[in-house]
Design an enzyme around this catalytic site. Structure first.
Site, PDB file in Angstrom:
ATOM      1  N   LYS A  54     -22.763   3.221 -26.920  1.00 59.58           N
ATOM      2  CA  LYS A  54     -22.865   4.450 -26.395  1.00 59.58           C
ATOM      3  C   LYS A  54     -21.481   5.349 -26.902  1.00 59.58           C
ATOM      4  O   LYS A  54     -21.661   6.334 -27.633  1.00 59.58           O
ATOM      5  CB  LYS A  54     -23.149   4.760 -25.121  1.00 59.58           C
ATOM      6  CG  LYS A  54     -24.425   4.228 -24.612  1.00 59.58           C
ATOM      7  CD  LYS A  54     -24.632   4.384 -23.010  1.00 59.58           C
ATOM      8  CE  LYS A  54     -26.067   3.511 -22.671  1.00 59.58           C
ATOM      9  NZ  LYS A  54     -26.293   3.237 -21.317  1.00 59.58           N
ATOM     10  N   GLN A  98     -23.384   3.403 -15.526  1.00 64.15           N
ATOM     11  CA  GLN A  98     -24.338   2.146 -16.196  1.00 64.15           C
ATOM     12  C   GLN A  98     -24.966   1.345 -15.259  1.00 64.15           C
ATOM     13  O   GLN A  98     -24.045   0.673 -14.268  1.00 64.15           O
ATOM     14  CB  GLN A  98     -23.197   1.366 -17.422  1.00 64.15           C
ATOM     15  CG  GLN A  98     -23.762   0.165 -17.877  1.00 64.15           C
ATOM     16  CD  GLN A  98     -24.847   0.698 -18.972  1.00 64.15           C
ATOM     17  OE1 GLN A  98     -24.685   1.779 -19.708  1.00 64.15           O
ATOM     18  NE2 GLN A  98     -25.922   0.232 -19.146  1.00 64.15           N
ATOM     19  N   ASP A 123     -29.201  10.639 -18.124  1.00 63.21           N
ATOM     20  CA  ASP A 123     -30.195   9.510 -17.934  1.00 63.21           C
ATOM     21  C   ASP A 123     -31.633   9.900 -17.405  1.00 63.21           C
ATOM     22  O   ASP A 123     -32.644   9.365 -17.431  1.00 63.21           O
ATOM     23  CB  ASP A 123     -29.776   8.536 -16.937  1.00 63.21           C
ATOM     24  CG  ASP A 123     -29.157   7.033 -17.875  1.00 63.21           C
ATOM     25  OD1 ASP A 123     -29.714   7.098 -18.859  1.00 63.21           O
ATOM     26  OD2 ASP A 123     -28.228   6.322 -17.027  1.00 63.21           O
TER      27      ASP A 123
END
Ligand code: NAD
Length: 287
Positions: A54, A98, A123
Site C-alpha cells: 500500500k 491493518q 476501508d
C-alpha cells in the site's frame, strides 16, 4: 472453448492512473496532497507485506503515505489515541487499521475501527459507510467488492438484469458486494455455509463470485457455460503457492470470463484503496 482471462494487472493500472490524475487535480485546485495513514500492530508477516504494498503504491501515485507501526503489545487505548490524533490531522485524508489485530486486542476490533472518522474510513468498514451503502448513497465502499464492480465495468461485462451469485457473506466482501450488485440492477443471491444445493444455485449465475476462502470449492460443473467468474479467494496451499476458491484449470473451459489467482481481483484491491483515498480527500476538501 477457453474463457477470456481477466488479468487484474491491466485493470489495476487503469484505476491507478485515474487516481494519479486525481491527485494532480487536487494539488492544482486546493494546493493539497492527499495523505493516507496505515496503522499496523505487531509483526504479522502477511500484514507487513500488504502494508508495504500500500505504501509503495501511494508513493507511485504521489499520495503522502505514513505507516504507523505499533508494537504487538500495544493497548486498545494506545490505538484509540493514535486514531484520535489522525482524525484531527487535516493532512491525513485516509486512515486504515491493518487487520487482523493481535489476539490480545482482537476482540476490540469493532470499537477500534468505529473510532475512525467515517470521512477518512478508506476501508469503508465504519457503520456510517455501511449504512450509506445499504441506503444506496455510498461514499467510501470496501475496496475488494468495489474492485469487483470496477473490473466488470472496465471489462465491458454487463451487470444490469443479470443473475449474480456470491458465495460468502462476510462484512468485507460478500455483504457489500451484494449491495453494489443490487444497486447496479443485478438479481443477487448470497450463499454461505448453510446454503442447500450450492452447486444448483451457483449454476444459475451469469456472474459468479467466489469469496469463501475454501480452495477448490467451485468446480467446473457449478458454472453455467459462458458465465463470468470472479475468484476473490486467496488460499495458501503450499509455502509458495496461492490458489483461489475456483478450480481454475477446469473452470477456464466452461466460463466465458474468469479472474486468475494470483493476478486477479487481489491487484484491484490496492488500486481501489488509492481511489478511495483521493475520493476521501476530495470529499473533505469540498466540505
Ligand atoms: P470469511 O471467512 O470472513 O468469509 C467466508 C464466507 O464464505 C463466509 O460467509 C462463509 O459462510 C462462506 N463459506 C465458507 N465455506 C463455504 C462453503 N463450503 N460453502 C458456502 N459458503 C462458504 O472470509 P472473507 O474475509 O470474506 O474472505 C474470503 C476469501 O477472500 C479469503 O480467501 C480471503 O483471503 C479472500 N480475500 C481476498 C481479498 C483480495 O484482495 N482479493 C480481500 C479480502 C478477502
Amino acid at each position: 472453448m477457453s474463457a477470456r482471462i481477466l488479468y487484474g494487472k491491466e485493470f489495476a493500472a487503469t484505476i491507478k492512473e485515474s487516481a494519479r490524475l486525481e491527485v494532480e487535480k487536487l494539488k492544482a485546485t486546493f494546493g493539497v496532497t492527499p495523505g493516507l495513514s496505515v496503522i499496523i500492530v505487531g509483526e504479522n508477516p502477511a500484514s507487513k507485506v500488504y502494508v508495504r504494498n500500500k505504501h509503495k503504491t501511494c508513493e507511485e501515485l504521489g499520495i503522502v503515505s505514513e505507516v504507523v507501526a505499533l508494537p504487538e503489545d500495544a493497548s486498545k487505548e494506545t490505538l484509540l489515541a493514535k486514531i484520535d490524533e489522525l482524525n484531527a490531522n487535516p493532512n491525513v485524508h485516509g486512515i486504515l487499521v491493518q487487520l487482523p489485530l493481535p489476539a490480545a486486542i482482537k476482540a476490540h476490533s469493532d470499537e477500534i475501527l468505529n473510532r475512525i472518522d467515517p470521512r477518512k474510513d478508506v476501508d469503508g468498514f465504519h457503520p456510517v459507510n455501511v449504512g450509506k451503502l445499504v441506503l444506496g448513497t455510498p461514499a467510501l465502499v470496501p475496496c475488494t467488492p468495489a474492485g469487483c464492480i470496477e473490473l466488470l465495468d472496465l471489462a465491458g461485462i454487463e451487470i444490469d438484469g443479470k443473475r449474480a451469485v456470491i458465495i460468502g457473506r462476510s462484512n468485507i466482501v460478500g455483504k457489500p458486494l451484494f449491495h453494489l450488485l443490487l444497486a447496479r440492477h443485478a438479481t443477487v443471491t448470497v450463499c454461505h455455509t448453510h446454503t442447500k444445493n450450492l452447486a444448483d444455485v451457483a449454476r444459475e449465475a451469469d456472474i459468479l463470485v467466489a469469496a469463501s476462502g475454501k480452495a477448490g470449492l467451485v468446480t467446473a460443473d457449478m458454472i453455467k457455460p459462458g458465465a463470468t467468474v470472479l475468484d476473490v479467494g486467496i488460499n495458501r496451499v503450499a509455502p509458495k503457492k496461492l490458489v483461489g476458491d475456483v478450480d481454475f484449470d477446469a473452470a477456464v473451459d466452461v466460463a466465458g470470463a474468469i479472474t486468475p489467482v494470483p493476478g486477479g481481483i487481489g491487484l484491484l484491491t490496492v488500486a481501489m484503496l488509492m481511489k478511495n483515498v483521493v475520493k476521501a480527500a476530495r470529499l473533505q476538501l469540498e466540505a
